[in-house]
Write a protein that holds these residues in place. Sequence first.
Motif, PDB file in Angstrom:
ATOM      1  N   GLU A 162      49.221  29.688  -6.209  1.00 40.59           N
ATOM      2  CA  GLU A 162      47.827  29.313  -6.418  1.00 40.59           C
ATOM      3  C   GLU A 162      47.005  30.423  -7.067  1.00 40.59           C
ATOM      4  OE1 GLU A 162      46.112  26.209  -5.620  1.00 40.59           O
ATOM      5  OE2 GLU A 162      48.245  25.728  -5.864  1.00 40.59           O
ATOM      6  N   THR A 163      47.469  31.644  -6.972  1.00 41.25           N
ATOM      7  CA  THR A 163      46.686  32.777  -7.471  1.00 41.25           C
ATOM      8  C   THR A 163      47.295  33.454  -8.688  1.00 41.25           C
ATOM      9  OG1 THR A 163      47.814  34.331  -5.988  1.00 41.25           O
ATOM     10  CG2 THR A 163      45.812  33.249  -5.156  1.00 41.25           C
ATOM     11  N   GLY A 164      48.572  33.187  -8.953  1.00 39.73           N
ATOM     12  CA  GLY A 164      49.255  33.856 -10.058  1.00 39.73           C
ATOM     13  C   GLY A 164      49.696  35.267  -9.726  1.00 39.73           C
ATOM     14  N   ALA A 165      49.651  35.638  -8.460  1.00 33.76           N
ATOM     15  CA  ALA A 165      50.069  36.974  -8.045  1.00 33.76           C
ATOM     16  C   ALA A 165      51.588  37.055  -7.977  1.00 33.76           C
ATOM     17  CB  ALA A 165      49.473  37.309  -6.679  1.00 33.76           C
ATOM     18  N   SER A 166      52.097  38.266  -8.042  1.00 29.87           N
ATOM     19  CA  SER A 166      53.522  38.503  -7.836  1.00 29.87           C
ATOM     20  C   SER A 166      53.715  39.082  -6.441  1.00 29.87           C
ATOM     21  CB  SER A 166      54.080  39.465  -8.886  1.00 29.87           C
ATOM     22  OG  SER A 166      53.401  40.710  -8.838  1.00 29.87           O
ATOM     23  N   ALA A 167      54.857  38.794  -5.821  1.00 33.57           N
ATOM     24  CA  ALA A 167      55.087  39.213  -4.445  1.00 33.57           C
ATOM     25  C   ALA A 167      54.987  40.727  -4.278  1.00 33.57           C
ATOM     26  CB  ALA A 167      56.450  38.721  -3.971  1.00 33.57           C
ATOM     27  N   ASP A 168      55.485  41.484  -5.243  1.00 32.23           N
ATOM     28  CA  ASP A 168      55.495  42.941  -5.091  1.00 32.23           C
ATOM     29  C   ASP A 168      54.114  43.568  -5.242  1.00 32.23           C
ATOM     30  OD1 ASP A 168      55.278  42.458  -7.798  1.00 32.23           O
ATOM     31  OD2 ASP A 168      56.728  43.990  -8.397  1.00 32.23           O
ATOM     32  N   ARG A 169      53.135  42.768  -5.700  1.00 32.37           N
ATOM     33  CA  ARG A 169      51.768  43.286  -5.823  1.00 32.37           C
ATOM     34  C   ARG A 169      50.791  42.502  -4.934  1.00 32.37           C
ATOM     35  NH1 ARG A 169      49.412  44.983 -11.356  1.00 32.37           N
ATOM     36  NH2 ARG A 169      48.251  46.272  -9.847  1.00 32.37           N
ATOM     37  N   ALA A 170      51.357  41.820  -3.944  1.00 30.84           N
ATOM     38  CA  ALA A 170      50.540  41.087  -2.972  1.00 30.84           C
ATOM     39  C   ALA A 170      50.518  41.852  -1.655  1.00 30.84           C
ATOM     40  CB  ALA A 170      51.103  39.688  -2.751  1.00 30.84           C
ATOM     41  N   LEU A 171      49.332  41.945  -1.069  1.00 31.85           N
ATOM     42  CA  LEU A 171      49.162  42.609   0.217  1.00 31.85           C
ATOM     43  C   LEU A 171      48.569  41.606   1.199  1.00 31.85           C
ATOM     44  CD1 LEU A 171      48.965  45.234   2.011  1.00 31.85           C
ATOM     45  CD2 LEU A 171      46.635  45.478   1.120  1.00 31.85           C
ATOM     46  N   MET A 172      49.239  41.406   2.338  1.00 26.00           N
ATOM     47  CA  MET A 172      48.752  40.512   3.376  1.00 26.00           C
ATOM     48  C   MET A 172      48.087  41.333   4.471  1.00 26.00           C
ATOM     49  SD  MET A 172      48.632  37.245   4.212  1.00 26.00           S
ATOM     50  CE  MET A 172      47.434  36.793   5.476  1.00 26.00           C
ATOM     51  N   VAL A 173      46.862  40.952   4.840  1.00 32.84           N
ATOM     52  CA  VAL A 173      46.080  41.651   5.857  1.00 32.84           C
ATOM     53  C   VAL A 173      45.892  40.727   7.047  1.00 32.84           C
ATOM     54  CG1 VAL A 173      43.909  42.820   6.363  1.00 32.84           C
ATOM     55  CG2 VAL A 173      44.861  42.909   4.035  1.00 32.84           C
ATOM     56  N   ALA A 174      46.264  41.179   8.238  1.00 34.15           N
ATOM     57  CA  ALA A 174      46.126  40.344   9.429  1.00 34.15           C
ATOM     58  C   ALA A 174      46.132  41.206  10.678  1.00 34.15           C
ATOM     59  CB  ALA A 174      47.262  39.320   9.505  1.00 34.15           C
ATOM     60  N   CYS A 175      45.567  40.667  11.749  1.00 39.80           N
ATOM     61  CA  CYS A 175      45.641  41.329  13.051  1.00 39.80           C
ATOM     62  C   CYS A 175      46.762  40.743  13.904  1.00 39.80           C
ATOM     63  CB  CYS A 175      44.297  41.239  13.774  1.00 39.80           C
ATOM     64  SG  CYS A 175      43.845  39.568  14.296  1.00 39.80           S
ATOM     65  N   HIS A 176      47.521  39.810  13.323  1.00 38.29           N
ATOM     66  CA  HIS A 176      48.635  39.171  14.032  1.00 38.29           C
ATOM     67  C   HIS A 176      49.967  39.639  13.434  1.00 38.29           C
ATOM     68  CE1 HIS A 176      45.316  36.041  14.173  1.00 38.29           C
ATOM     69  NE2 HIS A 176      45.436  36.448  15.419  1.00 38.29           N
ATOM     70  N   PRO A 177      50.779  40.356  14.186  1.00 40.38           N
ATOM     71  CA  PRO A 177      52.060  40.814  13.649  1.00 40.38           C
ATOM     72  C   PRO A 177      52.940  39.684  13.125  1.00 40.38           C
ATOM     73  CG  PRO A 177      51.546  42.025  15.648  1.00 40.38           C
ATOM     74  CD  PRO A 177      50.512  40.931  15.525  1.00 40.38           C
ATOM     75  N   TRP A 178      52.910  38.507  13.766  1.00 50.97           N
ATOM     76  CA  TRP A 178      53.776  37.418  13.315  1.00 50.97           C
ATOM     77  C   TRP A 178      53.426  36.985  11.895  1.00 50.97           C
ATOM     78  CZ3 TRP A 178      50.564  33.404  12.254  1.00 50.97           C
ATOM     79  CH2 TRP A 178      49.393  33.274  13.011  1.00 50.97           C
ATOM     80  N   ASP A 179      52.158  37.063  11.538  1.00 49.33           N
ATOM     81  CA  ASP A 179      51.728  36.715  10.185  1.00 49.33           C
ATOM     82  C   ASP A 179      52.318  37.711   9.186  1.00 49.33           C
ATOM     83  OD1 ASP A 179      50.319  35.917   7.908  1.00 49.33           O
ATOM     84  OD2 ASP A 179      48.444  35.649   8.973  1.00 49.33           O
ATOM     85  N   LEU A 180      52.294  38.978   9.534  1.00 48.99           N
ATOM     86  CA  LEU A 180      52.779  40.019   8.639  1.00 48.99           C
ATOM     87  C   LEU A 180      54.302  40.038   8.561  1.00 48.99           C
ATOM     88  CD1 LEU A 180      50.237  42.821   9.558  1.00 48.99           C
ATOM     89  CD2 LEU A 180      50.129  41.130   7.721  1.00 48.99           C
TER      90      LEU A 180
END
Length: 228
Positions: A162-180
């Motif tokens: 949906e964003t055109g991002a590549s996995a190696d340049r994507a950063l996921m931010v969360a307070c839930h370890p399972w999400d990360l």
Amino acid sequence: MTPSHIFFDVNETLIDIAPLRSAVAERLGGGEGQADRWFNGLIEYSLAETLAGEASEFADIAAAVLAMQVAENGGSIALDDAKAIVSDGLGQSEAYRDVPAGLSRLKDAGFSLVALTNSGGDGLQERLEKGGIGEFFDHALSVQPSGGYKPDRRCYEYGLSETGASADRALMVACHPWDLIGAQAAGWQTAFVARPGKAWYPLADEAEFVVDDIEDLARHILEARQSV
């Protein structure tokens, strides 16, 4: 590698859902740990439905878990009433105080910011705007069109598509370890926000960033970029 797109979990990472937690705990008798019991049940049954291949609306799962736990306590509540508790609680929830300043700094630095949430897409942008943070996001995405819920890998692939991002340049931010954990499995970088009461899962790979809040995240990311 410096990320180009920063994806944010919403509930509990950006939005303080304390009003919802309080309403749920009160309906479950007000005992210590009732809100955690409900939230953990919500994640458990969202994953159960994901694995079963037929995922309901996230808000409906939240209400169904509440109704189930009321029944486990020996009571009863109509599903529509449980849905109202969830909806009203979310409607009263606001962004944490650190969030607007942190997002603003990242936006000004040229990062593409994306909300990526298990919650439904209907009303998502309105919730972000109500919290004073809608203006910072280039995309506000519910993972539901992916066919499952985080940490299912399809959710992260959907975010990329949906964003055109590549996995190696994507950063996921969360307070839930399972999400990360899900993001790491999809090849993303990760940032763990150690909100009060949150702790890292020791069996998971370390996150690239471990921060106290979103302002702290912005500081760490910008320092890391300058050091490259």
